[in-house]
Write a protein that holds these residues in place. Structure first.
Motif, PDB file in Angstrom:
ATOM      1  N   ASN A 260       0.842  -1.191   0.000  1.00 23.65           N
ATOM      2  CA  ASN A 260       0.000   0.000   0.000  1.00 23.65           C
ATOM      3  C   ASN A 260       0.881   1.246   0.000  1.00 23.65           C
ATOM      4  O   ASN A 260       1.706   1.436   0.894  1.00 23.65           O
ATOM      5  N   ASP A 261       0.721   2.111  -0.993  1.00 26.04           N
ATOM      6  CA  ASP A 261       1.603   3.274  -1.122  1.00 26.04           C
ATOM      7  C   ASP A 261       1.437   4.282   0.008  1.00 26.04           C
ATOM      8  O   ASP A 261       2.409   4.892   0.448  1.00 26.04           O
ATOM      9  N   THR A 262       0.214   4.473   0.479  1.00 25.90           N
ATOM     10  CA  THR A 262      -0.006   5.427   1.567  1.00 25.90           C
ATOM     11  C   THR A 262       0.803   5.035   2.802  1.00 25.90           C
ATOM     12  O   THR A 262       1.444   5.881   3.449  1.00 25.90           O
ATOM     13  N   GLN A 263       0.792   3.740   3.122  1.00 31.01           N
ATOM     14  CA  GLN A 263       1.558   3.270   4.274  1.00 31.01           C
ATOM     15  C   GLN A 263       3.061   3.351   4.003  1.00 31.01           C
ATOM     16  O   GLN A 263       3.853   3.609   4.919  1.00 31.01           O
ATOM     17  N   THR A 264       3.442   3.160   2.746  1.00 29.12           N
ATOM     18  CA  THR A 264       4.862   3.292   2.386  1.00 29.12           C
ATOM     19  C   THR A 264       5.359   4.701   2.659  1.00 29.12           C
ATOM     20  O   THR A 264       6.428   4.904   3.232  1.00 29.12           O
ATOM     21  N   TRP A 265       4.564   5.701   2.242  1.00 33.59           N
ATOM     22  CA  TRP A 265       4.976   7.098   2.470  1.00 33.59           C
ATOM     23  C   TRP A 265       5.057   7.411   3.963  1.00 33.59           C
ATOM     24  O   TRP A 265       5.955   8.140   4.404  1.00 33.59           O
ATOM     25  N   MET A 266       4.145   6.859   4.753  1.00 34.89           N
ATOM     26  CA  MET A 266       4.179   7.064   6.206  1.00 34.89           C
ATOM     27  C   MET A 266       5.481   6.509   6.793  1.00 34.89           C
ATOM     28  O   MET A 266       6.144   7.160   7.608  1.00 34.89           O
ATOM     29  N   LEU A 267       5.831   5.307   6.376  1.00 37.41           N
ATOM     30  CA  LEU A 267       7.036   4.679   6.901  1.00 37.41           C
ATOM     31  C   LEU A 267       8.286   5.465   6.506  1.00 37.41           C
ATOM     32  O   LEU A 267       9.185   5.687   7.328  1.00 37.41           O
ATOM     33  N   LEU A 268       8.344   5.912   5.253  1.00 41.05           N
ATOM     34  CA  LEU A 268       9.509   6.670   4.795  1.00 41.05           C
ATOM     35  C   LEU A 268       9.629   8.001   5.534  1.00 41.05           C
ATOM     36  O   LEU A 268      10.738   8.456   5.849  1.00 41.05           O
ATOM     37  N   LYS A 269       8.498   8.620   5.819  1.00 45.17           N
ATOM     38  CA  LYS A 269       8.496   9.871   6.583  1.00 45.17           C
ATOM     39  C   LYS A 269       9.068   9.643   7.981  1.00 45.17           C
ATOM     40  O   LYS A 269       9.865  10.454   8.485  1.00 45.17           O
ATOM     41  N   ASP A 270       8.683   8.518   8.588  1.00 44.14           N
ATOM     42  CA  ASP A 270       9.195   8.201   9.924  1.00 44.14           C
ATOM     43  C   ASP A 270      10.695   7.902   9.890  1.00 44.14           C
ATOM     44  O   ASP A 270      11.426   8.231  10.829  1.00 44.14           O
ATOM     45  N   CYS A 271      11.149   7.242   8.830  1.00 45.40           N
ATOM     46  CA  CYS A 271      12.581   6.972   8.685  1.00 45.40           C
ATOM     47  C   CYS A 271      13.375   8.283   8.658  1.00 45.40           C
ATOM     48  O   CYS A 271      14.436   8.399   9.284  1.00 45.40           O
ATOM     49  N   LYS A 272      12.848   9.249   7.932  1.00 44.69           N
ATOM     50  CA  LYS A 272      13.517  10.542   7.836  1.00 44.69           C
ATOM     51  C   LYS A 272      13.539  11.237   9.195  1.00 44.69           C
ATOM     52  O   LYS A 272      14.564  11.816   9.597  1.00 44.69           O
ATOM     53  N   LYS A 273      12.423  11.186   9.926  1.00 41.58           N
ATOM     54  CA  LYS A 273      12.340  11.816  11.249  1.00 41.58           C
ATOM     55  C   LYS A 273      13.367  11.223  12.213  1.00 41.58           C
ATOM     56  O   LYS A 273      13.952  11.930  13.022  1.00 41.58           O
ATOM     57  N   GLN A 274      13.567   9.908  12.119  1.00 35.50           N
ATOM     58  CA  GLN A 274      14.457   9.218  13.049  1.00 35.50           C
ATOM     59  C   GLN A 274      15.882   9.080  12.505  1.00 35.50           C
ATOM     60  O   GLN A 274      16.720   8.405  13.114  1.00 35.50           O
ATOM     61  N   ASN A 275      16.134   9.705  11.346  1.00 31.09           N
ATOM     62  CA  ASN A 275      17.462   9.651  10.723  1.00 31.09           C
ATOM     63  C   ASN A 275      17.923   8.217  10.460  1.00 31.09           C
ATOM     64  O   ASN A 275      19.110   7.884  10.595  1.00 31.09           O
ATOM     65  N   LEU A 276      16.982   7.361  10.072  1.00 28.41           N
ATOM     66  CA  LEU A 276      17.302   5.977   9.725  1.00 28.41           C
ATOM     67  C   LEU A 276      17.715   5.911   8.258  1.00 28.41           C
ATOM     68  O   LEU A 276      17.022   6.454   7.383  1.00 28.41           O
ATOM     69  N   VAL A 277      18.806   5.248   7.982  1.00 33.69           N
ATOM     70  CA  VAL A 277      19.332   5.163   6.614  1.00 33.69           C
ATOM     71  C   VAL A 277      18.733   3.955   5.911  1.00 33.69           C
ATOM     72  O   VAL A 277      18.891   2.809   6.377  1.00 33.69           O
ATOM     73  N   LEU A 278      18.042   4.211   4.794  1.00 34.07           N
ATOM     74  CA  LEU A 278      17.438   3.115   4.034  1.00 34.07           C
ATOM     75  C   LEU A 278      18.521   2.236   3.425  1.00 34.07           C
ATOM     76  O   LEU A 278      19.516   2.732   2.889  1.00 34.07           O
ATOM     77  N   GLY A 279      18.300   0.931   3.485  1.00 33.99           N
ATOM     78  CA  GLY A 279      19.255  -0.021   2.956  1.00 33.99           C
ATOM     79  C   GLY A 279      20.315  -0.413   3.960  1.00 33.99           C
ATOM     80  O   GLY A 279      21.026  -1.408   3.770  1.00 33.99           O
ATOM     81  N   LYS A 280      20.422   0.349   5.040  1.00 38.55           N
ATOM     82  CA  LYS A 280      21.401   0.047   6.087  1.00 38.55           C
ATOM     83  C   LYS A 280      20.711  -0.171   7.428  1.00 38.55           C
ATOM     84  O   LYS A 280      20.805  -1.240   8.027  1.00 38.55           O
ATOM     85  N   ASP A 281      20.032   0.868   7.926  1.00 36.81           N
ATOM     86  CA  ASP A 281      19.313   0.742   9.198  1.00 36.81           C
ATOM     87  C   ASP A 281      17.966   0.034   9.023  1.00 36.81           C
ATOM     88  O   ASP A 281      17.521  -0.708   9.908  1.00 36.81           O
ATOM     89  N   VAL A 282      17.333   0.305   7.918  1.00 38.82           N
ATOM     90  CA  VAL A 282      15.986  -0.217   7.613  1.00 38.82           C
ATOM     91  C   VAL A 282      15.942  -0.614   6.147  1.00 38.82           C
ATOM     92  O   VAL A 282      16.520   0.058   5.287  1.00 38.82           O
ATOM     93  N   GLY A 283      15.250  -1.709   5.867  1.00 32.58           N
ATOM     94  CA  GLY A 283      15.032  -2.123   4.479  1.00 32.58           C
ATOM     95  C   GLY A 283      13.591  -1.909   4.084  1.00 32.58           C
ATOM     96  O   GLY A 283      12.688  -2.049   4.916  1.00 32.58           O
ATOM     97  N   VAL A 284      13.357  -1.563   2.824  1.00 35.68           N
ATOM     98  CA  VAL A 284      11.988  -1.351   2.341  1.00 35.68           C
ATOM     99  C   VAL A 284      11.832  -2.004   0.961  1.00 35.68           C
ATOM    100  O   VAL A 284      12.631  -1.763   0.053  1.00 35.68           O
ATOM    101  N   LEU A 285      10.785  -2.823   0.836  1.00 35.51           N
ATOM    102  CA  LEU A 285      10.381  -3.417  -0.444  1.00 35.51           C
ATOM    103  C   LEU A 285       8.942  -3.007  -0.705  1.00 35.51           C
ATOM    104  O   LEU A 285       8.074  -3.160   0.160  1.00 35.51           O
ATOM    105  N   SER A 286       8.673  -2.468  -1.901  1.00 40.19           N
ATOM    106  CA  SER A 286       7.337  -1.998  -2.247  1.00 40.19           C
ATOM    107  C   SER A 286       6.839  -2.689  -3.505  1.00 40.19           C
ATOM    108  O   SER A 286       7.605  -2.895  -4.450  1.00 40.19           O
ATOM    109  N   GLN A 287       5.562  -3.040  -3.512  1.00 40.97           N
ATOM    110  CA  GLN A 287       4.953  -3.610  -4.713  1.00 40.97           C
ATOM    111  C   GLN A 287       4.559  -2.493  -5.676  1.00 40.97           C
ATOM    112  O   GLN A 287       4.116  -1.424  -5.253  1.00 40.97           O
ATOM    113  N   ASP A 288       4.720  -2.732  -6.956  1.00 39.77           N
ATOM    114  CA  ASP A 288       4.365  -1.823  -8.049  1.00 39.77           C
ATOM    115  C   ASP A 288       5.311  -0.627  -8.109  1.00 39.77           C
ATOM    116  O   ASP A 288       5.523   0.065  -7.112  1.00 39.77           O
ATOM    117  N   ASP A 289       5.835  -0.403  -9.288  1.00 38.04           N
ATOM    118  CA  ASP A 289       6.802   0.662  -9.483  1.00 38.04           C
ATOM    119  C   ASP A 289       6.135   1.890 -10.103  1.00 38.04           C
ATOM    120  O   ASP A 289       5.137   1.773 -10.818  1.00 38.04           O
TER     121      ASP A 289
END
Length: 338
Positions: A260-289
């Protein structure tokens, strides 16, 4: 109505015009000259036979062409009616989709461009609601030249679709079994999801937990959940399945799988707030490009079918009416997030 019959008969003097062409063009001329308006009832087939002397097959063929061009509609047990005063269009299509999200927009834009200006599209959305779906299918039946439909998984779907002419029908996006030799251009979910997870296996195992969000009432294909379970069981991956992402709940050391894209954007926003580095601190896989996922956060890893290719194949079916049975491949697109 006599003036309408006169329009048809007046075309007798044009060389090379068949009776079928005279009937079609006669009605078009009558509409263009406002002798017939939208909502007006046309003569019955029997009345047309009496007034023109044409064979029944000729009249039925003429009415059928006018229906396919969206100029005339057939109402069950009531007769034929003027549906549209725009007589320039060559064909009208009923396009029934899930909802107008970025994926459906990609499909529509490519589909619209591939068909050309002479084809008219009316677009409808069922929002994964079987009652709305049934209402829409019954509403469009008999009014269009072609029907391009993204069905929803439901025991009633096959029965609902029976009202559409199978030779004018194309199933897109998701496959639902139904009777008859129907055409489809769809994607596959179960094996393609499993294959993507296997390709990501080494990276996923670098994280402490693999979290999949699966809402029981969502429109996400159930095959994706089945593939997730098969993968985590077979590969012995520590995992959890949650109904939805809750704002602020992202955790370091976890990889998240979202459909679900809406939930994806929420999670990415939280990653930015917590200074979590994608691919290192947290991994994300999304359906549909889509283009946003290529750009945001230096790129989100996705697995997706090619909706532009699906739209091109759908447009070809509409224009050629050649039977098609294609499953569009799903590919993994690795980016920064996993």
């Amino acid at each position: 109505m006599q003036k309408v019959f006169d329009k048809i008969q007046s075309l007798e003097e044009i060389p090379g015009f068949s009776k079928h062409e005279r009937l079609v063009q006669g009605f078009i001329n009558a509409i263009d000259e406002k002798l017939l308006r939208q909502g007006d009832m046309l003569p019955s087939v029997n009345n047309m036979i009496k007034e023109t002397g044409f064979a029944r097959e000729t009249i039925v063929k003429g009415y059928k062409e006018l229906i396919e061009r969206g100029i005339v509609e057939a109402k069950n047990r009531m007769g034929y009616f003027v549906a549209n005063e725009n007589t320039n269009q060559k064909l009208t299509i009923a396009l029934i989709l899930y909802a107008f999200d970025s994926v459906q927009e990609t499909f529509y834009n490519t589909f619209r461009a591939a068909l050309g200006a002479d084809v008219h599209i009316d677009i409808y959305f069922h929002n994964n609601n079987i009652e709305i779906f049934e209402t829409l299918v019954n509403k469009v039946a008999g009014r269009y030249g072609m029907y391009v439909v993204a069905p929803l998984p439901n025991p009633k779907t096959a029965e609902i679709l029976k009202v559409l002419p199978i030779n004018k029908f194309l199933m897109i996006d998701r496959f639902e079994q139904m009777e008859g030799d129907f055409s489809y251009v769809v994607q596959e979910f179960e094996q393609s999801t499993y294959n993507a997870l296997i390709k990501l296996n080494d990276t996923i195992k670098q994280f402490d937990e693999f979290v999949f969000f699966s809402r029981p009432d969502s429109d996400a294909p159930k095959e994706i959940l089945a593939s997730f379970k098969k993968y985590v069981t077979g590969m012995q991956v520590n995992h959890s399945i949650k109904s939805k992402y809750l704002s602020g709940s992202v955790e370091k050391g976890k990889v998240y799988f979202l459909t679900n894209d809406t939930q994806t954007w929420m999670l990415l926003k939280d990653c930015k707030k917590q200074n979590l580095v994608l691919g290192k601190d947290v991994g994300v896989l999304s359906q549909d490009d889509d283009p946003i996922k290529e750009l945001i956060c230096d790129g989100i890893t996705t697995y997706s079918t090619d909706f532009s290719l699906m739209a091109q194949k759908a447009a070809r079916f509409v224009l050629t009416q050649e039977k098609v049975r294609d499953v569009i491949p799903t590919i993994l697109i690795r980016r920064n997030s996993l």
